[in-house]
Design a protein around this motif. Sequence first.
Motif, mmCIF file in Angstrom:
data_model
loop_
_atom_site.group_PDB
_atom_site.id
_atom_site.type_symbol
_atom_site.label_atom_id
_atom_site.label_comp_id
_atom_site.label_asym_id
_atom_site.label_seq_id
_atom_site.Cartn_x
_atom_site.Cartn_y
_atom_site.Cartn_z
ATOM 1 N N ALA A 400 -15.924 -6.641 -35.310
ATOM 2 C CA ALA A 400 -15.886 -8.155 -35.313
ATOM 3 C C ALA A 400 -17.192 -8.696 -34.696
ATOM 4 N N PRO A 401 -17.465 -10.154 -34.832
ATOM 5 C CA PRO A 401 -16.731 -10.866 -35.838
ATOM 6 C C PRO A 401 -17.422 -10.619 -37.471
ATOM 7 N N GLY A 402 -17.078 -11.561 -38.357
ATOM 8 C CA GLY A 402 -17.591 -11.165 -39.694
ATOM 9 C C GLY A 402 -18.328 -12.531 -40.138
ATOM 10 N N VAL A 403 -18.092 -12.894 -41.349
ATOM 11 C CA VAL A 403 -19.171 -14.083 -41.852
ATOM 12 C C VAL A 403 -18.784 -15.455 -40.994
ATOM 13 N N PHE A 404 -19.609 -16.210 -41.310
ATOM 14 C CA PHE A 404 -19.408 -17.630 -40.518
ATOM 15 C C PHE A 404 -19.989 -18.676 -41.643
ATOM 16 N N GLY A 405 -19.498 -19.938 -41.512
ATOM 17 C CA GLY A 405 -20.015 -21.100 -42.103
ATOM 18 C C GLY A 405 -20.198 -22.267 -41.255
ATOM 19 N N TYR A 406 -20.744 -23.381 -41.475
ATOM 20 C CA TYR A 406 -21.208 -24.417 -40.458
ATOM 21 C C TYR A 406 -20.890 -25.736 -40.948
ATOM 22 N N GLY A 407 -20.864 -26.840 -40.306
ATOM 23 C CA GLY A 407 -20.622 -28.170 -40.796
ATOM 24 C C GLY A 407 -19.980 -28.858 -39.592
ATOM 25 N N ASP A 408 -19.630 -30.148 -39.672
ATOM 26 C CA ASP A 408 -18.977 -30.835 -38.549
ATOM 27 C C ASP A 408 -17.479 -30.788 -38.532
ATOM 28 N N VAL A 409 -17.113 -29.594 -37.882
ATOM 29 C CA VAL A 409 -15.670 -29.109 -38.294
ATOM 30 C C VAL A 409 -14.815 -30.238 -37.218
ATOM 31 N N ASP A 410 -15.170 -30.703 -36.224
ATOM 32 C CA ASP A 410 -14.232 -31.681 -35.502
ATOM 33 C C ASP A 410 -14.428 -33.097 -35.682
ATOM 34 N N ILE A 415 -22.863 -30.231 -35.699
ATOM 35 C CA ILE A 415 -22.669 -29.209 -36.577
ATOM 36 C C ILE A 415 -21.977 -28.278 -35.377
ATOM 37 N N ASP A 416 -20.878 -27.862 -36.010
ATOM 38 C CA ASP A 416 -20.065 -26.619 -35.559
ATOM 39 C C ASP A 416 -19.832 -25.513 -36.422
ATOM 40 N N LEU A 417 -19.194 -24.304 -36.067
ATOM 41 C CA LEU A 417 -19.308 -23.182 -36.877
ATOM 42 C C LEU A 417 -18.076 -22.865 -37.000
ATOM 43 N N ALA A 418 -17.721 -22.183 -38.303
ATOM 44 C CA ALA A 418 -16.275 -21.718 -38.531
ATOM 45 C C ALA A 418 -16.531 -20.103 -38.753
ATOM 46 N N VAL A 419 -15.745 -19.146 -38.078
ATOM 47 C CA VAL A 419 -16.055 -17.757 -37.937
ATOM 48 C C VAL A 419 -14.697 -17.050 -38.271
ATOM 49 N N SER A 420 -15.211 -16.016 -39.443
ATOM 50 C CA SER A 420 -14.128 -15.027 -39.593
ATOM 51 C C SER A 420 -14.115 -13.878 -38.491
ATOM 52 N N GLY A 421 -13.086 -13.634 -37.703
ATOM 53 C CA GLY A 421 -12.750 -12.738 -36.877
ATOM 54 C C GLY A 421 -12.590 -11.233 -37.573
ATOM 55 N N ASP A 422 -12.622 -11.012 -38.788
ATOM 56 C CA ASP A 422 -12.698 -9.769 -39.433
ATOM 57 C C ASP A 422 -11.977 -8.706 -38.878
ATOM 58 N N ARG A 425 -7.872 -9.986 -36.001
ATOM 59 C CA ARG A 425 -7.163 -10.618 -36.959
ATOM 60 C C ARG A 425 -6.889 -12.082 -37.077
ATOM 61 N N ARG A 426 -7.756 -12.836 -36.216
ATOM 62 C CA ARG A 426 -7.796 -14.195 -36.068
ATOM 63 C C ARG A 426 -8.800 -14.827 -36.765
ATOM 64 N N LEU A 427 -8.987 -16.219 -36.758
ATOM 65 C CA LEU A 427 -9.924 -17.060 -37.301
ATOM 66 C C LEU A 427 -10.414 -17.963 -35.967
ATOM 67 N N PHE A 428 -11.712 -18.247 -35.957
ATOM 68 C CA PHE A 428 -12.091 -19.092 -34.976
ATOM 69 C C PHE A 428 -13.123 -20.075 -35.141
ATOM 70 N N TRP A 429 -13.262 -21.009 -34.350
ATOM 71 C CA TRP A 429 -14.369 -22.076 -34.609
ATOM 72 C C TRP A 429 -15.123 -22.448 -33.477
ATOM 73 N N ILE A 430 -16.470 -22.703 -33.425
ATOM 74 C CA ILE A 430 -17.357 -22.922 -32.219
ATOM 75 C C ILE A 430 -17.646 -24.383 -32.240
ATOM 76 N N GLU A 431 -17.255 -24.781 -31.209
ATOM 77 C CA GLU A 431 -17.396 -26.293 -31.148
ATOM 78 C C GLU A 431 -18.941 -26.589 -30.199
ATOM 79 N N GLN A 432 -19.621 -27.591 -30.896
ATOM 80 C CA GLN A 432 -20.747 -28.295 -29.913
ATOM 81 C C GLN A 432 -20.129 -28.956 -29.045
ATOM 82 N N LEU A 433 -20.607 -28.760 -27.711
ATOM 83 C CA LEU A 433 -20.363 -29.656 -26.666
ATOM 84 C C LEU A 433 -21.688 -30.419 -26.022
ATOM 85 N N ALA A 434 -21.407 -31.214 -25.559
ATOM 86 C CA ALA A 434 -22.646 -32.285 -24.918
ATOM 87 C C ALA A 434 -23.566 -31.329 -24.012
ATOM 88 N N GLY A 435 -24.822 -31.911 -24.309
ATOM 89 C CA GLY A 435 -26.055 -30.877 -23.882
ATOM 90 C C GLY A 435 -26.417 -29.612 -24.456
#
Length: 611
Positions: A400-410, A415-422, A425-435
Amino acid sequence: MSLLRRPRRYAGVLALALPAALLAAPSGAVAPDATAASFDRINVDTAVRGASFTVVGEVFAGEQNIVTSGFGALGPRGAPSGGGSLQIYRPRANLADWQKVSVFDATANIIFPNQPTLSDVDGDGDTDVIVPSGNFFDSFAPPPAPAGNSRGALTWWENTGLAANGTPNPFVRHDVVTGQPWSYHGVQHVDLDGDGIKDLVSVGEQGLNPSDQTDDQVETHFFRGTGGTGFAAPVVLADVGGSLPVVHDVDADGDRDIVTAQYFDFPGQQAAGKAAFLWLEQVPDGTPGLSAGDFTPRTIATLAQTGMGFQIRPVPGFRGPGTVSWIGTNHTNRCLQPYLPAERVMEFVPPADPRQPWAVTTLSNPATPAPACPADYTDGTVPIFPGDEITSRPTNGQGAPGVFGYGDVDGDGDIDLAVSGDGDRRLFWIEQLAGGATRLHTLTSPGEQFGQSGGGAVADLNGDGTAELVFSSFDRDTVAIWKRRPQAPAAPPGPVAPGPGTTTVTSALRVTPASTRVAAGRKAQWKVRLTGARGGSARQVKVTFLPARGKARVVRTLRLRSRTATTRQAVLTWRPTRSGRLRVDYAGTVVSNTLRDTATRAQVRIRVGGR
């Protein structure tokens, strides 16, 4: 999908607990941060045998289409027993209602169709589909069999448009290369040699014996475009590379290089200094045509730094408008490979000379650090890792992890990231925070096992202004969408008085340059910077033009993106035709019940006339 060292264990995995109908499934998890976005799952299709890779794009004019490949049926030891499938989904009434269009099924005998590439191959103005295919271990035959299979292929499927009644005509198959011992996972359709004709670039991989790490073979292949719809036989550009190559001018010298993440061909721990992420610099050797002599491998990061590579790709706008960031995933197993870096999503930052090693930063840190691998997880009693970090199941061959995509998820403008856990067993997303900070969130519901997944596409599928996330699951034969739930606005419309105990922060707005002289109708740019505003969602300002004579008019509403914890910024590009003033207004925002920032205004002078 996992890049496997050993045969998968499939017993009991393919049981379909999901409904066959296209129904809304359980909602996604709320992240540890109570203010983070939350999601609902919607199934698109629960009957794609071995659903593997998923992409989103406009195959049919004016539509956002989901395109998914399926590995098909499996035989002993998880080997492919026949051909796979490729399907396109056309939108209908709502996100749970899609028309399924079959591009090909098992009768086409495409073994393990992998990540499709959407591109106009024949130049007729519509989108065709290029399909790399093959299984990593298909060419290996255990004794006493004399040889394995050679069934890898690159094919492209011609879009012949819609019939008079609006239904798609059958796609037409074109073979680039077939009968190969190689597995092709990703392909780029791009003019690599600069002759004005698009070529194909892919990486052939053979894992050979799944239990032997010393016998892997990898080659980067170049298929020269010959004009029309033809491609020449493959030329080997390097004996390194990974499944999902991308073509990009890394060193900005005017020609195109190849960037890749390598998983195979690491003979044990002694390969610590070998490149897991690398790029092939195009350095022409002066002879006609492209060959291995025209490309020099350059290390981005080593196995010791990152573990085995899975994917690396450029992400436009990740660090703000006009930027390009390199984001990648490794593919490791912290419970079985403690000698390698743990599972992670990373940002790679090249130095001034990209031929030198790149800086590596982990992006996938959750709010709560992961515990060590507990005994009840490593013995299989607990099916999902009890912590919030990406962690592969403790089974040989899983990573893990696997492939990922990007876009404004929230929906906050960055730009945030959408991530395969591969292997997780789960799926994830990565949020951009301040700074510029980031935080990992779990997308799937607590206890939900979506399984080995492809996709990670982020796209506004129904045109409502909100991006959806699309993943496919090999384990569950499923294609599904995650739709963000509506959130209450950060502040009600109009002026809002601060509540009791609220801290008020004085904001300041600055627009530069303060005075601009420009020819009539020519583009000019201004930088808008807001300071003092902390926390909350992205801020907006209204830009109004006040001409020397005549009525004022609103030019634009700008979304300001975070630069530091207290600074937000945007660039305005506009073509003035008359002299006057630009006024930028920020109305102030109630960030929370304990914090608000004040309204502020800035103005600049514009002189229009000849230079």
